[in-house]
Design a protein around this motif. Structure first.
Motif, mmCIF file in Angstrom:
data_model
loop_
_atom_site.group_PDB
_atom_site.id
_atom_site.type_symbol
_atom_site.label_atom_id
_atom_site.label_comp_id
_atom_site.label_asym_id
_atom_site.label_seq_id
_atom_site.Cartn_x
_atom_site.Cartn_y
_atom_site.Cartn_z
ATOM 1 N N ARG A 100 -61.338 17.646 -15.083
ATOM 2 C CA ARG A 100 -60.524 18.585 -16.068
ATOM 3 C C ARG A 100 -61.137 19.912 -15.904
ATOM 4 O O ARG A 100 -61.681 20.771 -16.527
ATOM 5 C CB ARG A 100 -60.979 18.220 -17.494
ATOM 6 N N GLU B 38 -63.556 15.125 -29.018
ATOM 7 C CA GLU B 38 -62.855 15.232 -27.770
ATOM 8 C C GLU B 38 -63.559 14.866 -26.498
ATOM 9 O O GLU B 38 -63.496 14.005 -25.556
ATOM 10 C CB GLU B 38 -62.343 16.397 -27.410
ATOM 11 N N ARG C 265 -64.333 10.929 -26.266
ATOM 12 C CA ARG C 265 -63.019 10.214 -25.643
ATOM 13 C C ARG C 265 -62.827 10.650 -24.309
ATOM 14 O O ARG C 265 -62.692 9.509 -23.655
ATOM 15 C CB ARG C 265 -61.834 10.840 -26.645
ATOM 16 N N TRP C 266 -63.148 11.625 -23.695
ATOM 17 C CA TRP C 266 -63.104 11.984 -22.202
ATOM 18 C C TRP C 266 -63.952 11.447 -21.445
ATOM 19 O O TRP C 266 -63.669 10.692 -20.608
ATOM 20 C CB TRP C 266 -63.098 13.607 -22.137
ATOM 21 N N LEU D 83 -65.475 8.382 -22.507
ATOM 22 C CA LEU D 83 -65.029 7.003 -22.380
ATOM 23 C C LEU D 83 -63.745 6.859 -21.532
ATOM 24 O O LEU D 83 -63.409 5.807 -20.929
ATOM 25 C CB LEU D 83 -64.561 6.755 -23.763
ATOM 26 N N GLU D 84 -62.835 7.560 -21.209
ATOM 27 C CA GLU D 84 -61.861 7.539 -20.341
ATOM 28 C C GLU D 84 -62.190 7.810 -18.969
ATOM 29 O O GLU D 84 -61.070 7.307 -18.076
ATOM 30 C CB GLU D 84 -60.519 8.804 -20.521
ATOM 31 N N PRO E 20 -62.958 6.695 -15.277
ATOM 32 C CA PRO E 20 -62.810 5.371 -14.708
ATOM 33 C C PRO E 20 -64.230 4.800 -14.315
ATOM 34 O O PRO E 20 -64.236 3.379 -14.575
ATOM 35 C CB PRO E 20 -62.148 5.746 -13.543
#
Length: 66
Positions: free
Chosen positions: A19, A31, A34-35, A37-38, A40
């Protein structure tokens, strides 16, 4: 490579690469959580990502962005 909540610097580097348009100083913890956890390579218990670890990740990301 598998990332865990204790890999603060590695997570910050991954977030900075994923990002580049984001200023980490203004990311809220919901946020940020969440990022993380996202990512890879991330594979840890989502419940372990508390405020202290998120603060550490955000601080490392700010350092990485400078």
């Amino acid at each position: 490579m598998s990332l865990h909540w204790t890999d603060v610097l590695d997570i910050a580097i991954e977030l900075a690469e994923a990002r580049p348009e984001v200023d980490p100083r203004y990311v809220n913890f919901v946020e940020l959580h969440r990022w993380v956890l996202e990512l890879p390579d991330f594979s840890d218990d989502p419940q372990r990502g508390g405020e202290k670890v998120l603060e550490a990740i955000q601080a490392a990301w700010i350092e990485e962005a400078q």
